[in-house]
Design a protein around this motif. Structure first.
Motif, PDB file in Angstrom:
ATOM      1  N   SER A 418       0.848  -1.186   0.000  1.00 36.33           N
ATOM      2  CA  SER A 418       0.000   0.000   0.000  1.00 36.33           C
ATOM      3  C   SER A 418       0.888   1.242   0.000  1.00 36.33           C
ATOM      4  N   LYS A 420       1.024   3.600   2.171  1.00 34.69           N
ATOM      5  CA  LYS A 420       1.605   3.802   3.493  1.00 34.69           C
ATOM      6  C   LYS A 420       2.740   2.817   3.752  1.00 34.69           C
ATOM      7  N   GLU A 424       6.579   3.795   4.450  1.00 31.23           N
ATOM      8  CA  GLU A 424       7.292   3.399   5.677  1.00 31.23           C
ATOM      9  C   GLU A 424       8.669   2.849   5.329  1.00 31.23           C
ATOM     10  N   PHE A 496      -1.056  11.518   0.376  1.00 34.05           N
ATOM     11  CA  PHE A 496      -1.516  10.161   0.058  1.00 34.05           C
ATOM     12  C   PHE A 496      -2.888  10.208  -0.597  1.00 34.05           C
ATOM     13  N   GLU A 498      -4.658   7.393  -0.218  1.00 33.31           N
ATOM     14  CA  GLU A 498      -5.324   6.529   0.760  1.00 33.31           C
ATOM     15  C   GLU A 498      -5.538   7.322   2.051  1.00 33.31           C
ATOM     16  N   ASP A 499      -6.339   6.750   2.961  1.00 35.67           N
ATOM     17  CA  ASP A 499      -6.539   7.360   4.265  1.00 35.67           C
ATOM     18  C   ASP A 499      -5.377   6.955   5.174  1.00 35.67           C
ATOM     19  N   VAL A 500      -4.467   7.863   5.410  1.00 36.40           N
ATOM     20  CA  VAL A 500      -3.295   7.605   6.252  1.00 36.40           C
ATOM     21  C   VAL A 500      -3.339   8.557   7.441  1.00 36.40           C
ATOM     22  N   LYS A 501      -3.239   8.004   8.639  1.00 32.26           N
ATOM     23  CA  LYS A 501      -3.331   8.810   9.851  1.00 32.26           C
ATOM     24  C   LYS A 501      -1.956   9.353  10.235  1.00 32.26           C
TER      25      LYS A 501
END
Length: 542
Positions: A418, A420, A424, A496, A498-501
Motif C-alpha cells: 500500500s 503507506k 514506511e 496520500f 489513501e486514508d493515512v493517519k
C-alpha cells in the motif's frame, strides 16, 4: 491564412516580443540574517531590482541544414514542427534585423562605458540546525493518530517554467567547403563545435574601439555555424542556463586561449543566444557580467539599470561597465528543469541498508560529472525568499542513470505494498542508511544537496534527506510532496490518496501527512519532538 498566423506567432517568439513579468511575493524572513541582507530586501522593496519569472524550459531554436535536408536532434513536437515551418519562410528581414542590432551595439560600445562599484554580497542565511532525534521505543508502541499542524499564511511556490532565451532572429546556416571543429570538455563531457582558423582573433587591448572592432568581426556570418552548434548542444545536452554559460567559456578558451579573447567570444555567443550580459574592464582585463533572475548568495553584484549583474569567474568589486542592451535580451535562470546529459563517469558503488527493513539493501552510484556540476552550481533564491532555494534543488529531475540503476531495486522492494507501507520502507531507508552530520563541520558553511549528492557524499543533514526522499516519493509512488520548514529544521509531507493517519497539514482541502527523514526510526505521520508546537511554513514542489 493559417500559415500567416503561424508566421506572425513565431516571429513574435523568435524576435523575443514577450514582455518581462514582474514577480512579487510577500517578503518574510525565515532566519536571522545580516544587516546587509536586510538592506538588500529594503532595496528591492524600493524598486531597485527587477527579477523576471522563470525562463528555463528548452526551446526549439536550432536545427542544422545540410544538402537542403533538415536534421533535427530531438523528436518533433507541435511547437517545434511549427517553428521549423516558420523558419523555412524566414527571409532576409530577420537576418537584417540581427545585423543592424550588432552594428548598433558595436557603435554604442565605443562610448557607453561608466565606472561602477559593486554592492556587497548578499550572505546566505545561516540556519541554527536542530540535531536529529532517535525515536524512543515506547513511542513506537503508541498508535499514530490524526493531528493537524498549524501553518502560517506563507506558502512558498515557484513560478511556472518558461523557455530559455532564444536568438533575437533566426541564425542562418552558412555553406562551407571544409568543416573544422574544436573539441573541448565541460563537466567531464566531450563536446565539439565548428570553428575555423579564420575565425580566430586577438585583442591588442581593452579599449572601446578595439572591442567595437572585434564585435563587428564576430558579427559576420562566418560565426553563424558556431553559434548554431552551441545552441544545438544546449538543446541536445539539455543544458541549464548555468551549464550553458560555463560551456561557452570552456569552448572559447579552447578556440582562442585563456585571455580577453575568450571572454569576448563567450560573451558574444551568450549575447547572440538571447541572454542579458554586460562587458566590463579593469587594468587591461575584460570581464563578462551576466544578469540573473535569481539572487545569488555570497557574490557581490552590480546594479545596472534595474538589473543585478554578477561577474563570471571573478569577484571584482569596481570596474568600468559597458551599459549597452541588446534587443530582447533575457536574464539567466538557475532552474534545472531537465536531466542534463553529461557524459557518465560512475562513482564508487554504495550499499545503503535500512535498519528496520533489512531487505531494503540498495546499491547506488551516480555520475561524477553531475557532482562536478553541483559543486559549481551557485546557491540562490527567487525574489528574496530564501526557502525557494530548497525547492529549486528538490525539483531537479533525478539523473537517468540513478533511475535505471537504483529505481528498479527500490520498486522491487515496495512492489504490491500500500502507499503507506511503501512510504514506511522508503522513509526508514533514508532515515537509517544515511549518516547525519552538520554542514559546517563537513563544508565549513551551509550547503543543501541535490538528491544525487546525498547518494554520493557520506553525510546528509535534514535538508538533504528531505530533498532526496521528496524526489523518490514523487518518482516511485507518484504522490505529491511538500517541504515543511521549521526554524532550524526541514522535513517533508506526502499527499496520500489513501486514508493515512498522522500529523498532517491541510492545503486546499488536501491532506499532507508528515514524513520526517531526520526523526530516526519514526513512522509515517510522526513529527519530531519540539516541532509540533512550531508554526510550519510550506514549500510546494512540482
Amino acid at each position: 491564412m493559417v500559415n500567416k498566423i503561424v508566421i506572425i506567432l513565431f516571429a513574435l517568439l523568435v524576435v523575443g516580443a514577450n514582455g518581462e513579468v514582474m514577480a512579487q511575493q510577500k517578503k518574510k524572513s525565515v532566519s536571522k540574517v545580516s544587516k546587509q541582507y536586510a538592506k538588500y530586501v529594503k532595496d528591492k522593496a524600493q524598486g531597485k531590482e527587477k527579477l523576471a519569472q522563470k525562463r528555463s524550459s528548452d526551446p526549439a531554436t536550432v536545427t542544422r541544414e545540410k544538402n537542403d535536408t533538415i536534421i533535427t536532434e530531438e523528436p518533433q513536437d507541435p511547437m517545434r514542427a511549427a517553428y521549423e515551418s516558420f523558419k523555412q519562410q524566414a527571409k532576409t528581414d530577420y537576418e537584417n534585423f540581427r545585423d543592424k542590432a550588432n552594428r548598433d551595439y558595436a557603435e554604442f560600445v565605443k562610448e557607453a562605458w561608466k565606472q561602477f562599484n559593486a554592492m556587497p554580497a548578499v550572505p546566505q542565511p545561516v540556519e541554527e540546525e536542530i540535531p536529529p532525534v532517535v525515536i524512543k521505543e515506547e513511542d513506537l508502541k503508541k498508535p499514530v493518530e490524526d493531528k493537524p499542524l498549524p501553518i502560517e499564511e506563507e506558502i512558498v511556490t515557484l513560478p511556472a517554467p518558461e523557455p530559455q532565451p532564444v536568438p533575437v532572429a533566426p541564425i542562418k546556416e552558412q555553406p562551407v567547403t571544409v568543416e573544422k571543429t574544436v573539441s573541448f570538455m565541460v563537466y567531464g563531457t566531450n563536446l565539439k563545435v565548428r570553428f575555423t582558423d579564420d575565425q580566430r582573433f586577438t585583442l591588442k587591448d581593452c579599449s572601446e574601439n578595439t572591442i567595437s572592432d572585434a564585435w563587428k568581426k564576430l558579427s559576420g556570418k562566418a560565426y553563424n555555424n558556431t553559434i548554431r552548434d552551441c545552441l544545438e548542444l544546449r538543446i541536445t545536452k539539455k543544458l541549464s542556463d548555468w551549464a550553458y554559460l560555463n560551456m561557452l567559456y570552456q569552448f572559447a578558451k579552447a578556440c582562442v586561449g585563456n585571455g580577453n579573447e575568450a571572454v569576448l567570444l563567450a560573451a558574444y555567443i551568450y549575447c547572440q543566444s538571447g541572454y542579458r550580459m554586460r562587458l566590463g574592464t579593469k587594468n587591461g582585463e575584460l570581464y563578462l557580467l551576466y544578469a540573473s533572475e535569481h539572487v545569488i548568495f555570497n557574490r557581490s553584484y552590480y546594479v545596472v539599470g534595474s538589473e543585478y549583474y554578477y561577474v563570471f569567474n571573478s569577484d571584482e568589486v569596481s570596474m568600468k561597465l559597458c551599459d549597452v542592451a541588446f534587443p530582447k535580451e533575457q536574464s539567466m535562470s538557475l532552474y534545472i528543469p531537465q536531466d542534463q546529459q553529461f557524459d557518465y563517469v560512475s562513482s564508487e558503488e554504495r550499499h545503503l541498508k535500512s535498519k528496520r527493513y533489512p531487505d531494503m539493501d540498495i546499491t547506488s552510484h551516480v555520475n561524477k560529472n553531475l557532482i562536478a556540476f553541483c559543486n559549481e552550481y551557485p546557491s540562490s533564491s527567487i525574489w528574496d525568499n530564501v526557502m525557494t532555494r530548497w525547492a529549486m534543488l528538490a525539483n531537479m529531475p533525478m539523473e537517468k542513470e540513478v533511475q535505471d540503476n537504483m529505481y528498479p531495486q527500490l520498486r522491487e522492494k515496495i512492489k504490491g505494498l500500500s502507499e503507506k507501507e511503501a512510504m514506511e520502507r522508503l522513509l526508514n531507508w533514508v532515515q537509517t542508511s544515511l549518516v547525519y552530520e552538520y554542514d559546517d563541520k563537513v563544508w565549513g558553511h551551509d550547503r543543501a544537496f541535490f538528491a544525487e549528492e546525498s547518494l554520493f557524499y557520506p553525510y546528509a543533514d535534514c535538508e538533504d534527506r528531505s530533498i532526496l526522499i521528496s524526489r523518490l516519493v514523487r518518482d516511485l509512488l507518484g504522490l505529491k510532496t511538500i517541504l515543511i520548514y521549521y526554524p532550524g529544521h526541514l522535513a517533508m509531507a506526502v499527499g496520500f490518496t489513501e486514508d493515512v493517519k498522522g500529523d498532517y497539514i491541510l492545503l486546499n482541502g488536501h491532506k499532507f501527512v508528515v514524513c520526517d527523514p531526520t526523526y530516526i526510526g519514526a513512522r509515517v505521520g510522526e513529527t519530531m519532538p519540539k516541532m509540533d508546537n512550531a508554526t510550519a511554513k510550506v514549500i510546494l514542489l512540482e
